[in-house]
Design an enzyme around this catalytic site. Structure first.
Site, PDB file in Angstrom:
ATOM      1  N   GLU A 221     -18.562  17.480   4.218  1.00 22.21           N
ATOM      2  CA  GLU A 221     -17.918  18.210   3.127  1.00 22.21           C
ATOM      3  C   GLU A 221     -18.635  17.986   1.804  1.00 22.21           C
ATOM      4  OE1 GLU A 221     -13.474  18.190   5.191  1.00 22.21           O
ATOM      5  OE2 GLU A 221     -13.952  16.744   3.629  1.00 22.21           O
TER       6      GLU A 221
ATOM      7  N   GLY B 197      -0.398   4.438   0.372  1.00 19.43           N
ATOM      8  CA  GLY B 197      -1.156   5.562   0.905  1.00 19.43           C
ATOM      9  C   GLY B 197      -0.274   6.403   1.808  1.00 19.43           C
ATOM     10  N   PHE B 198      -0.893   7.148   2.702  1.00 15.70           N
ATOM     11  CA  PHE B 198      -0.123   8.030   3.577  1.00 15.70           C
ATOM     12  C   PHE B 198       0.844   7.238   4.454  1.00 15.70           C
ATOM     13  CE2 PHE B 198      -3.937  10.574   2.689  1.00 15.70           C
ATOM     14  CZ  PHE B 198      -3.346  11.752   2.275  1.00 15.70           C
ATOM     15  N   GLY B 199       0.383   6.134   5.047  1.00 15.14           N
ATOM     16  CA  GLY B 199       1.230   5.356   5.931  1.00 15.14           C
ATOM     17  C   GLY B 199       2.353   4.663   5.190  1.00 15.14           C
TER      18      GLY B 199
ATOM     19  N   GLY C 184       0.816  -1.207   0.000  1.00 18.47           N
ATOM     20  CA  GLY C 184       0.000   0.000   0.000  1.00 18.47           C
ATOM     21  C   GLY C 184       0.848   1.254   0.000  1.00 18.47           C
TER      22      GLY C 184
ATOM     23  N   VAL D 269      -2.136  -8.041  -4.173  1.00 23.20           N
ATOM     24  CA  VAL D 269      -1.716  -9.087  -3.245  1.00 23.20           C
ATOM     25  C   VAL D 269      -2.804 -10.142  -3.125  1.00 23.20           C
ATOM     26  CG1 VAL D 269      -1.067  -9.589  -0.855  1.00 23.20           C
ATOM     27  CG2 VAL D 269      -0.204  -7.528  -1.971  1.00 23.20           C
TER      28      VAL D 269
ATOM     29  N   ASP E 263      -5.439   2.725   8.274  1.00 24.89           N
ATOM     30  CA  ASP E 263      -6.819   2.259   8.407  1.00 24.89           C
ATOM     31  C   ASP E 263      -6.907   0.748   8.556  1.00 24.89           C
ATOM     32  OD1 ASP E 263      -7.623   4.851   8.123  1.00 24.89           O
ATOM     33  OD2 ASP E 263      -8.312   4.656   6.060  1.00 24.89           O
TER      34      ASP E 263
END
Length: 438
Positions: free
Chosen positions: A191, A34-36, A32, A100, A321
């Protein structure tokens, strides 16, 4: 274990492609981007390791601004950047666009459809997907917002609703088409509802001849007793007032009991006909816990210890997450981008410590605040003792999101688009694409 793993791949699994070699260096596999995942990869820059980043897409997505793609404020390219471009100058990284299939903890292998990649350290940061609380059949009628494909699909649904309302002769059908219903009162739902209201009342209001776009009904449904439940009650109330000032109808304490192409049924018995229902009510973690055979919480997040490891495996980390993490005070760490980035940086430090034979410190989440924008010059911000609402919070929200957006080009383009929208209410990405084209 490293030699045995390579032997297993090249000998025991003849159909597998030989993985990228680590050249004797410890191999770090990150699932992944993403941010992490990106924070972990960047935190290992210059380390004597070989990093393989695996993601099923070729881009990193700045999800906090994805709702603006869905409401025609930004184009997809402004909130995403190719993973290879981000990591191109980090020489110890290889990027694979793969899906994966499984993880073999015994052999320390990550398996895709055509490849097995051995690891010495594994970081699982595969994010989350929509959760419909046992009603997966609702997904077709009420799409959620997690990917660029989701955003362009939602944008097409919103804009198509106006177009179909313009040509229909049925008054009841027109009313349903001009009813936009958002399910879920968290930041994304708030939002989205505010952006749709502004789109209808300020942006497209002059574009149609047979309908009054400003008369569009925007409804925000929340099962809990208030919107933005992670924020203090005073800011939640302020956000609701700001939404109502935009013309959004807020319905708290109202769970959805049925959803289909015609609209929704609420717990209080009300039926709301809508031609555009959007889902922002919950998330479910990826299959990582199942891959790892790890205990999971109700949202499917893998249970990890204070160092972000799954039990009995100090070389396997789960972050973002995908992980159920509790802070030192016992409170759950929120599923937000800053938390994922902090976890990624922590894991990078932990791997460096393990390689050096040093103890690994427990993860400690530092809360930097919660932000949610409602619309033009309207937002709420919670920084603990310091709270903002209205125009000042809106400015902070804009600056924070520009700062964390990846890439100078994207920051510049988004800043320019926001400036133009502020002065003229113009939104340049009002395109109906993909399967909605005729």
């Amino acid at each position: 274990m490293r030699i045995e793993a390579e032997s297993a791949i090249t000998g025991g699994a003849p159909n597998m492609i030989r993985p990228f070699a680590g050249n004797g260096r410890p191999r770090v596999v990150i699932l992944g981007a993403g941010f992490g995942g990106l924070a972990a990869a960047m935190g290992l820059k210059g380390a004597d390791v070989h990093i393989t980043v695996i993601d099923r897409r070729n881009y990193h997505l700045f999800q906090p601004l994805l709702y603006q793609v869905a409401t025609a404020g930004l184009s997809p390219a402004q909130v995403a950047m190719p993973i290879r471009r981000i990591l191109s100058r980090q020489r110890n990284v290889t990027v694979l666009m793969q899906r994966v299939e499984r993880i073999d903890k015994a052999m320390q292998l990550v398996e895709t459809a055509d490849r097995a990649i051995p690891y010495d350290y594994l970081i699982v940061a595969t994010g989350a997907r929509h959760a419909y609380f046992g009603h997966e059949e609702w997904a077709e009628s009420a799409p959620g917002l997690k990917t660029i494909a989701d955003a362009t699909e939602i944008r097409a649904r919103i804009l198509s609703a106006f177009e179909r309302a313009e040509v229909t002769q049925d008054e009841k059908r027109r009313e349903a088409l001009l009813t936009f219903l958002v399910i879920g009162g968290g930041p994304t739902g708030v939002e989205m509802a505010g952006a749709i209201a502004e789109l209808a009342r300020k942006v497209v209001v002059r574009d149609f001849r047979h309908i009054d776009a400003a008369s569009a009904r925007v409804v925000l449904v929340e099962a809990g007793n208030r919107i933005l439940p992670a924020m203090p009650a005073c800011l939640s109330a302020m956000a609701q007032r700001q939404l109502e000032g935009l013309g959004v109808e807020v319905l708290p304490t109202n769970a959805v009991t049925h959803c289909d192409a015609e609209g929704v049924m609420l717990a209080d018995g009300r039926q709301i006909r809508s031609g555009c229902v959007l889902w922002a009510a919950g998330i479910m973690a990826s299959k990582a816990a199942k891959w790892l055979g790890a205990e999971a919480d109700r949202a499917g997040r893998a249970m990890v210890d204070e160092r972000l490891n799954i039990p009995s495996h100090d070389n396997i980390f789960v972050i973002g997450d995908t992980a159920a993490v509790k802070n030192e005070d016992g409170c759950p760490v929120p599923s937000i981008a800053p938390a994922a980035k902090q976890m990624g940086k922590h894991v990078a430090r932990a791997i460096r410590a393990l390689m050096a034979g040093d103890p690994v410190e427990p993860f400690c989440y530092r809360h930097r605040g919660n932000l949610a924008t409602i619309g033009r010059k309207a937002a709420v911000a919670d920084f603990g003792r310091f709270r903002l609402s209205g125009f000042s919070a809106w400015l902070v929200w804009n600056l924070a999101h520009l700062w964390f957006l990846v890439g100078f080009r994207n920051r510049l383009l988004v800043f320019m688009d926001w400036g133009l929208a502020y002065l003229s209410y113009e939104r340049s990405a009002r395109l109906i694409t993909d399967r909605h084209e005729r």
